[in-house]
Design a protein around this motif. Structure first.
Motif, PDB file in Angstrom:
ATOM      1  N   TYR A 194       0.813  -1.219   0.000  1.00 22.70           N
ATOM      2  CA  TYR A 194       0.000   0.000   0.000  1.00 22.70           C
ATOM      3  C   TYR A 194       0.849   1.272   0.000  1.00 22.70           C
ATOM      4  O   TYR A 194       0.344   2.354   0.318  1.00 22.70           O
ATOM      5  CB  TYR A 194      -0.915  -0.004   1.224  1.00 22.70           C
ATOM      6  CG  TYR A 194      -1.864  -1.180   1.256  1.00 22.70           C
ATOM      7  CD1 TYR A 194      -3.034  -1.171   0.509  1.00 22.70           C
ATOM      8  CD2 TYR A 194      -1.577  -2.305   2.022  1.00 22.70           C
ATOM      9  CE1 TYR A 194      -3.914  -2.247   0.531  1.00 22.70           C
ATOM     10  CE2 TYR A 194      -2.442  -3.390   2.051  1.00 22.70           C
ATOM     11  CZ  TYR A 194      -3.597  -3.355   1.297  1.00 22.70           C
ATOM     12  OH  TYR A 194      -4.468  -4.432   1.317  1.00 22.70           O
ATOM     13  N   ARG A 195       2.093   1.160  -0.384  1.00 23.30           N
ATOM     14  CA  ARG A 195       2.947   2.338  -0.416  1.00 23.30           C
ATOM     15  C   ARG A 195       2.533   3.281  -1.551  1.00 23.30           C
ATOM     16  O   ARG A 195       1.941   2.878  -2.530  1.00 23.30           O
ATOM     17  CB  ARG A 195       4.420   1.926  -0.562  1.00 23.30           C
ATOM     18  CG  ARG A 195       4.950   1.184   0.662  1.00 23.30           C
ATOM     19  CD  ARG A 195       6.443   0.993   0.621  1.00 23.30           C
ATOM     20  NE  ARG A 195       6.913   0.277   1.815  1.00 23.30           N
ATOM     21  CZ  ARG A 195       7.137   0.832   2.987  1.00 23.30           C
ATOM     22  NH1 ARG A 195       6.955   2.134   3.141  1.00 23.30           N
ATOM     23  NH2 ARG A 195       7.556   0.105   4.014  1.00 23.30           N
ATOM     24  N   ARG A 196       2.886   4.557  -1.348  1.00 23.47           N
ATOM     25  CA  ARG A 196       2.628   5.609  -2.323  1.00 23.47           C
ATOM     26  C   ARG A 196       1.129   5.821  -2.577  1.00 23.47           C
ATOM     27  O   ARG A 196       0.719   6.193  -3.674  1.00 23.47           O
ATOM     28  CB  ARG A 196       3.352   5.335  -3.659  1.00 23.47           C
ATOM     29  CG  ARG A 196       4.864   5.242  -3.495  1.00 23.47           C
ATOM     30  CD  ARG A 196       5.553   4.946  -4.824  1.00 23.47           C
ATOM     31  NE  ARG A 196       6.985   4.800  -4.625  1.00 23.47           N
ATOM     32  CZ  ARG A 196       7.583   3.668  -4.261  1.00 23.47           C
ATOM     33  NH1 ARG A 196       6.866   2.578  -4.035  1.00 23.47           N
ATOM     34  NH2 ARG A 196       8.888   3.619  -4.111  1.00 23.47           N
ATOM     35  N   ARG A 197       0.342   5.585  -1.542  1.00 22.35           N
ATOM     36  CA  ARG A 197      -1.104   5.815  -1.641  1.00 22.35           C
ATOM     37  C   ARG A 197      -1.590   6.791  -0.577  1.00 22.35           C
ATOM     38  O   ARG A 197      -2.789   6.936  -0.358  1.00 22.35           O
ATOM     39  CB  ARG A 197      -1.852   4.483  -1.555  1.00 22.35           C
ATOM     40  CG  ARG A 197      -1.551   3.590  -2.753  1.00 22.35           C
ATOM     41  CD  ARG A 197      -2.121   2.193  -2.642  1.00 22.35           C
ATOM     42  NE  ARG A 197      -3.583   2.172  -2.611  1.00 22.35           N
ATOM     43  CZ  ARG A 197      -4.300   1.042  -2.654  1.00 22.35           C
ATOM     44  NH1 ARG A 197      -3.679  -0.136  -2.734  1.00 22.35           N
ATOM     45  NH2 ARG A 197      -5.603   1.085  -2.612  1.00 22.35           N
ATOM     46  N   GLY A 198      -0.661   7.466   0.082  1.00 23.59           N
ATOM     47  CA  GLY A 198      -1.033   8.501   1.033  1.00 23.59           C
ATOM     48  C   GLY A 198      -1.463   8.015   2.400  1.00 23.59           C
ATOM     49  O   GLY A 198      -1.952   8.814   3.216  1.00 23.59           O
ATOM     50  N   VAL A 199      -1.246   6.719   2.698  1.00 20.89           N
ATOM     51  CA  VAL A 199      -1.763   6.220   3.969  1.00 20.89           C
ATOM     52  C   VAL A 199      -0.907   6.664   5.156  1.00 20.89           C
ATOM     53  O   VAL A 199      -1.415   6.805   6.276  1.00 20.89           O
ATOM     54  CB  VAL A 199      -1.922   4.684   3.945  1.00 20.89           C
ATOM     55  CG1 VAL A 199      -3.060   4.284   3.020  1.00 20.89           C
ATOM     56  CG2 VAL A 199      -0.630   3.997   3.528  1.00 20.89           C
ATOM     57  N   ALA A 200       0.379   6.901   4.947  1.00 21.59           N
ATOM     58  CA  ALA A 200       1.198   7.429   6.039  1.00 21.59           C
ATOM     59  C   ALA A 200       0.738   8.835   6.415  1.00 21.59           C
ATOM     60  O   ALA A 200       0.620   9.171   7.602  1.00 21.59           O
ATOM     61  CB  ALA A 200       2.673   7.437   5.651  1.00 21.59           C
ATOM     62  N   ARG A 201       0.479   9.664   5.419  1.00 20.85           N
ATOM     63  CA  ARG A 201      -0.058  11.002   5.703  1.00 20.85           C
ATOM     64  C   ARG A 201      -1.403  10.902   6.401  1.00 20.85           C
ATOM     65  O   ARG A 201      -1.727  11.710   7.285  1.00 20.85           O
ATOM     66  CB  ARG A 201      -0.210  11.798   4.412  1.00 20.85           C
ATOM     67  CG  ARG A 201       1.100  12.236   3.796  1.00 20.85           C
ATOM     68  CD  ARG A 201       0.857  13.043   2.515  1.00 20.85           C
ATOM     69  NE  ARG A 201       2.120  13.459   1.944  1.00 20.85           N
ATOM     70  CZ  ARG A 201       2.749  14.571   2.273  1.00 20.85           C
ATOM     71  NH1 ARG A 201       2.206  15.393   3.171  1.00 20.85           N
ATOM     72  NH2 ARG A 201       3.899  14.891   1.721  1.00 20.85           N
ATOM     73  N   ALA A 202      -2.189   9.911   6.026  1.00 18.47           N
ATOM     74  CA  ALA A 202      -3.520   9.766   6.614  1.00 18.47           C
ATOM     75  C   ALA A 202      -3.436   9.472   8.105  1.00 18.47           C
ATOM     76  O   ALA A 202      -4.145  10.096   8.911  1.00 18.47           O
ATOM     77  CB  ALA A 202      -4.293   8.666   5.895  1.00 18.47           C
ATOM     78  N   VAL A 203      -2.579   8.527   8.507  1.00 18.13           N
ATOM     79  CA  VAL A 203      -2.509   8.215   9.937  1.00 18.13           C
ATOM     80  C   VAL A 203      -1.889   9.373  10.709  1.00 18.13           C
ATOM     81  O   VAL A 203      -2.280   9.644  11.855  1.00 18.13           O
ATOM     82  CB  VAL A 203      -1.744   6.897  10.198  1.00 18.13           C
ATOM     83  CG1 VAL A 203      -2.521   5.704   9.659  1.00 18.13           C
ATOM     84  CG2 VAL A 203      -0.335   6.914   9.644  1.00 18.13           C
ATOM     85  N   MET A 204      -0.930  10.074  10.109  1.00 15.14           N
ATOM     86  CA  MET A 204      -0.352  11.241  10.776  1.00 15.14           C
ATOM     87  C   MET A 204      -1.424  12.310  11.010  1.00 15.14           C
ATOM     88  O   MET A 204      -1.538  12.867  12.110  1.00 15.14           O
ATOM     89  CB  MET A 204       0.784  11.811   9.927  1.00 15.14           C
ATOM     90  CG  MET A 204       2.012  10.932   9.824  1.00 15.14           C
ATOM     91  SD  MET A 204       3.000  10.897  11.337  1.00 15.14           S
ATOM     92  CE  MET A 204       3.608  12.587  11.367  1.00 15.14           C
TER      93      MET A 204
END
Length: 253
Positions: A194-204
């Motif tokens: 699921y990389r490069r799909r904005g999920v890290a920004r989402a949890v932050m």
């Protein structure tokens, strides 16, 4: 562009002590101003002597005492040495033959607001089995002691993103902990699928929003100096380097 505001000035040792309240060992003991922490070997932060302020006696005596404390618990002695401000004791560790890990950057910034998550983010006060399976510490599954260490703090937030139904894994997880008016974020993990799909920004963003609702104003996180993708993400959210620390490891295993 993310909102950029100045975080309140705070000394290195003060910020390290605050961070230590949000990621604790299962056993802790003061040694002068230093803090000895043991957590069954899970993570450096929970299994190292936090070198802030002064220890009893001269540095050589302190290093010997620290080594004995960890060996009594079946752990390789380790010390977390913040910089700047602790060059003399760091030199003493080096003279005693303790090896040095790479720098860990301590980043600070405002607790958002960041763009709203583009996907649904679940927030819980404790990690479930799916969250624990989704967190990869140094790329590896978690040991048995991990859950106890992860939950050994107050005012915790566990964020997760699910994009596909089970048995597919969670797309991303992260942990937040509030101390005073600081939100300390850790354990940000994105599954390779699921990389490069904005999920890290989402949890932050979700953690920051929940943290602000509970009084969090500033945010802190820690990232190794070699983790360039993470540094790029955090920089885009307005984080800047406050200070660094590194681990010193006693000779042997």
């Amino acid at each position: 562009m993310p909102a950029r505001s100045t975080t309140p000035p705070v000394a290195v040792d003060e910020l390290e002590r605050l961070a230590a309240r949000t990621w604790r060992g299962l056993e802790e003991e003061p040694y002068g101003d230093w803090l000895l922490r043991a957590g069954s070997g899970f993570t450096g932060r929970a299994n190292s002597a936090l070198v802030v302020g002064n220890a009893p006696g001269d540095p050589a005596e302190a290093i010997t005492a620290v080594a004995g404390w960890y060996r009594d618990r079946g752990l390789r002695p380790c010390a977390a040495v913040p910089e700047p401000g602790h060059a003399a004791v760091d030199d003493a560790f080096a003279a005693a033959g303790w090896s040095r890990d790479e720098d860990v950057l301590v980043l600070t910034g405002p607790a958002g607001p960041w763009p709203a998550p583009a996907v649904d983010v679940a927030i819980s006060s404790s990690p479930d089995a799916a969250w624990l399976a989704g967190y990869r510490h140094r790329g590896a599954p978690l040991p048995a002691a991990a859950a106890a260490v992860l939950c050994n703090a107050e005012d915790l937030l566990f964020a997760s993103v699910r994009l596909d139904a089970p048995p597919a894994p969670l797309a991303a997880v992260a942990r937040g902990a509030l101390a005073d008016d600081w939100l300390v974020i850790s354990a940000v993990t994105v599954d390779d699928r699921y990389r490069r799909r904005g999920v890290a920004r989402a949890v932050m963003a979700a953690l920051a929003a929940e943290g602000r609702s509970r009084g969090g104003q500033s945010c802190m996180l820690q990232v190794t100096a070699s983790n360039h993708p993470a540094l790029a993400l955090y920089g885009s959210l307005g984080f800047t380097e406050h200070h660094r620390y590194h681990y010193r490891w006693a000779p042997g295993v």
